[in-house]
Motif scaffolding. Sequence first.
Motif, mmCIF file in Angstrom:
data_model
loop_
_atom_site.group_PDB
_atom_site.id
_atom_site.type_symbol
_atom_site.label_atom_id
_atom_site.label_comp_id
_atom_site.label_asym_id
_atom_site.label_seq_id
_atom_site.Cartn_x
_atom_site.Cartn_y
_atom_site.Cartn_z
ATOM 1 N N SER A 1 1.275 5.745 -0.223
ATOM 2 C CA SER A 1 0.645 7.043 0.012
ATOM 3 C C SER A 1 1.645 8.150 -0.261
ATOM 4 O O SER A 1 2.867 7.948 -0.186
ATOM 5 N N VAL B 1 -4.590 5.825 1.086
ATOM 6 C CA VAL B 1 -3.515 5.014 0.522
ATOM 7 C C VAL B 1 -4.053 4.363 -0.743
ATOM 8 O O VAL B 1 -5.246 4.437 -1.035
ATOM 9 N N SER C 1 -12.245 -0.500 -0.459
ATOM 10 C CA SER C 1 -12.177 0.921 -0.795
ATOM 11 C C SER C 1 -13.555 1.559 -0.700
ATOM 12 O O SER C 1 -14.581 0.902 -0.836
ATOM 13 N N TRP D 1 -3.527 -1.125 7.425
ATOM 14 C CA TRP D 1 -4.013 -2.418 6.932
ATOM 15 C C TRP D 1 -5.371 -2.788 7.508
ATOM 16 O O TRP D 1 -5.901 -3.863 7.211
ATOM 17 N N ARG E 1 0.866 -1.176 0.000
ATOM 18 C CA ARG E 1 0.000 0.000 0.000
ATOM 19 C C ARG E 1 0.904 1.228 0.000
ATOM 20 O O ARG E 1 1.951 1.223 0.658
ATOM 21 N N GLU F 1 -3.514 0.696 -3.365
ATOM 22 C CA GLU F 1 -2.844 -0.553 -3.684
ATOM 23 C C GLU F 1 -2.533 -0.541 -5.179
ATOM 24 O O GLU F 1 -3.450 -0.404 -5.998
#
Length: 664
Positions: free
Chosen positions: A127, A135, A246, A241, A125, A137
């Motif tokens: 950012s 963040v 999303s 995590w 992930r 993926e």
Amino acid sequence: MNDKELNLDALENADEDTIKKIAADCPASDEEKERMFAMSRKIYKERTKESNNINDMEVSGVDVYKRPAWLKFAAAAAAIAIAAGAVTGGGILLKRHRTQPKVDSSEIEERAMSPFGDLSGCRVRLSNAAIAPAVFEPNEENRTALLTALNEGEWNKISPDTPLPDGESELIYLMNDTKPCRLTLYGDHTICYEDNSSKERYEIDIDTENAVREAIKYDPEAGDELIYLDVNDLNNINSVWLTTSSLNPDYTDIYVPPAGKIFTVPAKNCRFCVNEKWDAEAAFSCENIPEALSIFTEMEWKEADCQPNFGDDICYVAFRCSDQDGLFNYSLNVYSNGYAYAEYSDKSTGEAGSGLYMLKTQDYESLHSAFVNEAYVQLNNMDPAEEIKHCKPLLMQISRTDDTSKLLNLYDNAMNTAADALKAASWEALPDDAECGEEVCRLRINENLYLQTYYFYDNNVAVIGYEKKKYSVSPELTDTIKSLSDYAWKIAEPHSQLENEAPDTLERGKEAYQNALETKSKFNGGALYLLDIDTSSEGYRDFGDGYGGYLVRNVSSIDEINEMYHQTFSDRYPENSFTDGGPYYERDGKVYWYVGGRGSNIYYLGTEVVGILRRTDDEIFFAVENSYGGANVDDTPPWTEQTEFSVVVQPDGSWRVGKLTVPY
């Protein structure tokens, strides 16, 4: 030849071409290669143990991390071991295979790893400043490219106390099985590694840095998935995590009770008003608070068992939303008495419905609080012209131009004129230390959200609110407010006697005013001298919706209470009648009195009818002057407010109270 007879001296400095050539020429099964590879690694470790100890004592300063040397050595050693095995065991192999099998040399190749181990299987992930605190993926291609670059790069360990550079950084979160860590890539070619127990700093080569930066670019069209965290703490390597799916911030889920299901709509299509009925111009946007709308799902929607009268109840929250195409529309009004009316239609399916609900006190107060707080946030970023569009003026007072401590209530057209002037004006923010001239007028507005005071000065500076924000305004606005003040005070000038009016009218008006205040107070307090209220525990009833009250034994409806009240007050004005919702409640053919009282103005000093204003065919209007100040509380300077009080003349000549403003 046994394991210990293998001569590995020649391999310690062998080049890669030699090693690959040896490995390529040696046949073996997969099982044999694995066994020989493990054996050669063990032998190499024994041979190099002493050498490593010496190196550890001699090397200091920068630690250069490269691909493990034992992998090259082990590959070649395994090849020689296999070759030796091929000689001694060739007969057995020939018996098993008529033709010699081909061996793929890629089976035995070195595996590059970062200083913290092999990262190739990690979840990722990422950012940066552009998307924080979210963040994302990366797509599989970029994930693989990133981890390959990290594994194959050259890492030079440096002091963790090395000063951090200015500028933005990139955050790389890795999850290796169940072990999380974070890499922070800075603009000075360094990376900081952190896990839950350690922190290290490295310098990386420029090729690795470029490869990493290319791989971590956010590209939603390529399949990168943006994730909005449940816990917005990018410093916590574990919390990133916690969110497993999303959430698109452009859309929000709205629970619609008449339909009994959730609809997903654009957040920008959700709007609300607070403390007033729906007004499209005054509505606030929900675009920045889509997550707050989950409160609709959390509330308990209990269908009401009676039809209330919404006449005088404040609409706490008026909410509206629609889908992108306008096929789905939903409206919700939540009132101060706890009732809520919801209505929806969905043209795409032909569904429609409505419902009346009785909300728990906690639910509708939480709903009201959430929307009021968001309204304050948005108002704080608005200029006065925009603010007054969103805040409906409920009461407006204007001062005299020669004495700004005297305020006068404005009504109807005069109030609209002032509001329109404020909306149309241009407001240029000034620094806090900007000079103000002499105050020429004061305008106080009791809006549906808060009380706001505008101070106007002769140098065309306006100061607003408790925060004393300063603005430059046009001379036209200052002149408009001054002219409005002069006009309003002129027509509000009280008289001791009007032409053709009885000489005792003013005195009778003073008596009627005092009687009106006393009667209103008594009825709000239960009118114990008229109503038979059972204040025992047996007489109390909990309505189950956050309210309760004591039984009024001598009436069966609120209308009967109004008949008593209207002996003093005229029913010409709606506010002169009690409705279901406080202080009286009507349930199952019985009336209950809710124990509660209104607050009081701590700055109130006194009130007096000071004159007659005007008379119509059957109504007389009086001027009332209310005095306030901080004499009994603090150092707040004194001021006065002039309001109106009226009596409605009955056909028999008697009076009943018309307009009344309680001053305290």
